[in-house]
Design a protein around this motif. Sequence first.
Motif, PDB file in Angstrom:
ATOM      1  N   GLN A 176     -11.881   1.839  11.477  1.00  0.00           N
ATOM      2  CA  GLN A 176     -13.078   1.973  10.652  1.00  0.00           C
ATOM      3  C   GLN A 176     -13.515   0.664   9.996  1.00  0.00           C
ATOM      4  OE1 GLN A 176     -14.949   4.831  10.455  1.00  0.00           O
ATOM      5  NE2 GLN A 176     -13.547   5.434  12.099  1.00  0.00           N
ATOM      6  N   LEU A 177     -12.576  -0.235   9.741  1.00  0.00           N
ATOM      7  CA  LEU A 177     -12.914  -1.478   9.051  1.00  0.00           C
ATOM      8  C   LEU A 177     -12.489  -2.687   9.869  1.00  0.00           C
ATOM      9  CD1 LEU A 177     -12.497   0.687   6.574  1.00  0.00           C
ATOM     10  CD2 LEU A 177     -12.570  -1.384   5.198  1.00  0.00           C
ATOM     11  N   ASP A 178     -13.216  -3.775   9.707  1.00  0.00           N
ATOM     12  CA  ASP A 178     -12.830  -5.015  10.371  1.00  0.00           C
ATOM     13  C   ASP A 178     -11.459  -5.456   9.868  1.00  0.00           C
ATOM     14  OD1 ASP A 178     -15.277  -5.041  11.675  1.00  0.00           O
ATOM     15  OD2 ASP A 178     -16.233  -6.284  10.127  1.00  0.00           O
ATOM     16  N   GLN A 179     -10.689  -6.053  10.757  1.00  0.00           N
ATOM     17  CA  GLN A 179      -9.335  -6.464  10.406  1.00  0.00           C
ATOM     18  C   GLN A 179      -9.323  -7.485   9.280  1.00  0.00           C
ATOM     19  OE1 GLN A 179      -7.006  -7.530  13.790  1.00  0.00           O
ATOM     20  NE2 GLN A 179      -5.173  -8.015  12.610  1.00  0.00           N
ATOM     21  N   ASP A 180     -10.382  -8.279   9.171  1.00  0.00           N
ATOM     22  CA  ASP A 180     -10.415  -9.305   8.121  1.00  0.00           C
ATOM     23  C   ASP A 180     -10.750  -8.721   6.748  1.00  0.00           C
ATOM     24  OD1 ASP A 180     -13.092  -8.723   8.437  1.00  0.00           O
ATOM     25  OD2 ASP A 180     -13.707 -10.758   8.959  1.00  0.00           O
ATOM     26  N   ARG A 181     -10.743  -7.391   6.649  1.00  0.00           N
ATOM     27  CA  ARG A 181     -10.910  -6.724   5.351  1.00  0.00           C
ATOM     28  C   ARG A 181      -9.681  -5.887   4.995  1.00  0.00           C
ATOM     29  NH1 ARG A 181     -16.333  -3.416   5.789  1.00  0.00           N
ATOM     30  NH2 ARG A 181     -15.694  -2.776   3.677  1.00  0.00           N
ATOM     31  N   VAL A 182      -8.625  -6.019   5.804  1.00  0.00           N
ATOM     32  CA  VAL A 182      -7.456  -5.146   5.631  1.00  0.00           C
ATOM     33  C   VAL A 182      -6.174  -5.961   5.538  1.00  0.00           C
ATOM     34  CG1 VAL A 182      -6.065  -3.322   6.690  1.00  0.00           C
ATOM     35  CG2 VAL A 182      -8.565  -3.238   6.868  1.00  0.00           C
ATOM     36  N   THR A 183      -5.313  -5.615   4.602  1.00  0.00           N
ATOM     37  CA  THR A 183      -3.950  -6.122   4.527  1.00  0.00           C
ATOM     38  C   THR A 183      -3.011  -4.920   4.510  1.00  0.00           C
ATOM     39  OG1 THR A 183      -4.605  -8.067   3.241  1.00  0.00           O
ATOM     40  CG2 THR A 183      -2.268  -7.468   3.215  1.00  0.00           C
ATOM     41  N   ILE A 184      -1.980  -4.962   5.341  1.00  0.00           N
ATOM     42  CA  ILE A 184      -1.007  -3.871   5.367  1.00  0.00           C
ATOM     43  C   ILE A 184       0.285  -4.363   4.726  1.00  0.00           C
ATOM     44  CG2 ILE A 184       0.381  -2.346   6.842  1.00  0.00           C
ATOM     45  CD1 ILE A 184      -1.953  -2.394   8.827  1.00  0.00           C
ATOM     46  N   LEU A 185       0.742  -3.610   3.749  1.00  0.00           N
ATOM     47  CA  LEU A 185       1.967  -3.952   3.028  1.00  0.00           C
ATOM     48  C   LEU A 185       2.988  -2.843   3.258  1.00  0.00           C
ATOM     49  CD1 LEU A 185       3.301  -5.932   1.032  1.00  0.00           C
ATOM     50  CD2 LEU A 185       2.400  -4.528  -0.829  1.00  0.00           C
ATOM     51  N   ARG A 186       4.005  -3.155   4.039  1.00  0.00           N
ATOM     52  CA  ARG A 186       5.031  -2.152   4.340  1.00  0.00           C
ATOM     53  C   ARG A 186       6.195  -2.295   3.359  1.00  0.00           C
ATOM     54  NH1 ARG A 186       3.018  -0.517   9.069  1.00  0.00           N
ATOM     55  NH2 ARG A 186       2.351  -2.050  10.624  1.00  0.00           N
ATOM     56  N   TYR A 187       6.761  -1.168   3.016  1.00  0.00           N
ATOM     57  CA  TYR A 187       7.978  -1.194   2.199  1.00  0.00           C
ATOM     58  C   TYR A 187       8.935  -0.131   2.742  1.00  0.00           C
ATOM     59  CZ  TYR A 187       5.789   2.860  -0.098  1.00  0.00           C
ATOM     60  OH  TYR A 187       5.193   4.065  -0.354  1.00  0.00           O
ATOM     61  N   PRO A 188      10.199  -0.464   2.893  1.00  0.00           N
ATOM     62  CA  PRO A 188      11.163   0.535   3.354  1.00  0.00           C
ATOM     63  C   PRO A 188      11.578   1.429   2.194  1.00  0.00           C
ATOM     64  CG  PRO A 188      12.277  -1.530   2.981  1.00  0.00           C
ATOM     65  CD  PRO A 188      10.814  -1.770   2.688  1.00  0.00           C
ATOM     66  N   GLY A 189      12.638   2.182   2.336  1.00  0.00           N
ATOM     67  CA  GLY A 189      13.063   3.097   1.288  1.00  0.00           C
ATOM     68  C   GLY A 189      13.264   2.391  -0.037  1.00  0.00           C
ATOM     69  N   ILE A 190      12.720   2.953  -1.099  1.00  0.00           N
ATOM     70  CA  ILE A 190      12.926   2.377  -2.426  1.00  0.00           C
ATOM     71  C   ILE A 190      14.295   2.862  -2.878  1.00  0.00           C
ATOM     72  CG2 ILE A 190      11.903   2.011  -4.689  1.00  0.00           C
ATOM     73  CD1 ILE A 190       9.320   3.103  -3.594  1.00  0.00           C
ATOM     74  N   LEU A 191      15.310   2.229  -2.329  1.00  0.00           N
ATOM     75  CA  LEU A 191      16.667   2.740  -2.433  1.00  0.00           C
ATOM     76  C   LEU A 191      17.127   2.912  -3.872  1.00  0.00           C
ATOM     77  CD1 LEU A 191      19.144   3.587  -0.816  1.00  0.00           C
ATOM     78  CD2 LEU A 191      19.909   1.220  -0.880  1.00  0.00           C
ATOM     79  N   HIS A 192      16.856   1.912  -4.707  1.00  0.00           N
ATOM     80  CA  HIS A 192      17.337   1.958  -6.082  1.00  0.00           C
ATOM     81  C   HIS A 192      16.833   3.210  -6.802  1.00  0.00           C
ATOM     82  CE1 HIS A 192      17.299  -2.705  -5.694  1.00  0.00           C
ATOM     83  NE2 HIS A 192      18.310  -2.172  -5.062  1.00  0.00           N
ATOM     84  N   GLN A 193      15.545   3.521  -6.620  1.00  0.00           N
ATOM     85  CA  GLN A 193      14.986   4.686  -7.281  1.00  0.00           C
ATOM     86  C   GLN A 193      15.408   5.991  -6.599  1.00  0.00           C
ATOM     87  OE1 GLN A 193      13.136   1.844  -6.926  1.00  0.00           O
ATOM     88  NE2 GLN A 193      13.362   1.414  -9.088  1.00  0.00           N
ATOM     89  N   HIS A 194      15.445   5.982  -5.277  1.00  0.00           N
ATOM     90  CA  HIS A 194      15.770   7.215  -4.562  1.00  0.00           C
ATOM     91  C   HIS A 194      17.201   7.667  -4.806  1.00  0.00           C
ATOM     92  CE1 HIS A 194      12.256   6.884  -1.474  1.00  0.00           C
ATOM     93  NE2 HIS A 194      11.870   7.093  -2.698  1.00  0.00           N
TER      94      HIS A 194
END
Length: 348
Positions: A176-194
């Motif tokens: 839906q959006l041009d790639q130059d308008r998107v940043t993807i931020l991945r995070y794995p399990g938030i182990l400390h909180q979980h």
Amino acid sequence: MDTTTSTTKNIGKGPIFVTGADGDKGIAIVQQLVNLPSQHKHLPEYPVYGGLADATTTRAQTLEKIGAKVVAFDIFSEPHKATEALQGVAKLCLLIDPLNDRMTRNNVLQFGKTFIDAAKEANVNHIIFLSPFSPKDPSPLLNDDVDDDNNNNNMCLHRPSFYYQFMCIESYLLQQLDQDRVTILRYPGILHQHLMVFRHYVAEHDAFPLLDLDYTVESCNLTDIARATGYIAHSPTPRHAGDIYKITGPQLLTLHEVSQRMFSGLQRNHAVNRMDLTTLRQILYDSVRNDDHVGFLLEMWGLQQKKRRFEITRDLELLTGKSGILLKEFFEDDQVRDSFKKSNPSIA
């Protein structure tokens, strides 16, 4: 619309909107966004909006005390209000928290798509999409009576694991959006909180619940996610648009090593109780009382998969100049340690 507002959207400078702002991650991100300009004087103090469903809750009041402007509407019954809420917004932090009580396997995709459509219509300059999953993660093993299908969209319809829901949202966003308008931020399990979901079990049994087969897990801390999101959102759009980052903590541990460090931090002798997945699932349910939350936690930890593929990066240091905290350091907090104690210990 006046010229100032139009220019704001075009250059990616202006108000920042955070969805799911009433969850732990949302509040941490809003706090970081509000605080960064006071820590770095060259940053303008843009308005920070916290999107949530109910403005009368304690969480909403917390956001206001932090300095955010609360924007409340029901995205599921009033989707048109998402477009209204994003008018004039420069950056959208698209946070979808499956541990929110309103989120289920069946509405995660709807939530994401509705905000993406609204951002497109409102001409939001930059979307930062936070995802707990990576395409390199193997798909979860779900019900055996469902036929395999390699098409993500079909899998979203027939096997709505959280993994596929997020993969579908990511695909839709890039369509839906041009790639130059998107940043993807991945995070794995938030182990400390979980790990906190096990606190009642640990307090009762003085042991860590562990599967018969040990697993290696990635992790990050809540502050890791907030810091990374804050730095990206306050940066000029071209600096991070089109990029994909993965926020990982400084350790890659087996669950047995996790339990060792956990008890070391709690200043207790290390002990584990081995069990099967069914028993572990029940322990999680006894803690969170929500089947979907249990399923999400198991997917995050990779415990429903035959194997796990890891994608370790140091993107947190790249973005913020420092790494995340160690698991042992997490348990140095007196409040954290106290939460793993029995609330009413028996008197001998």
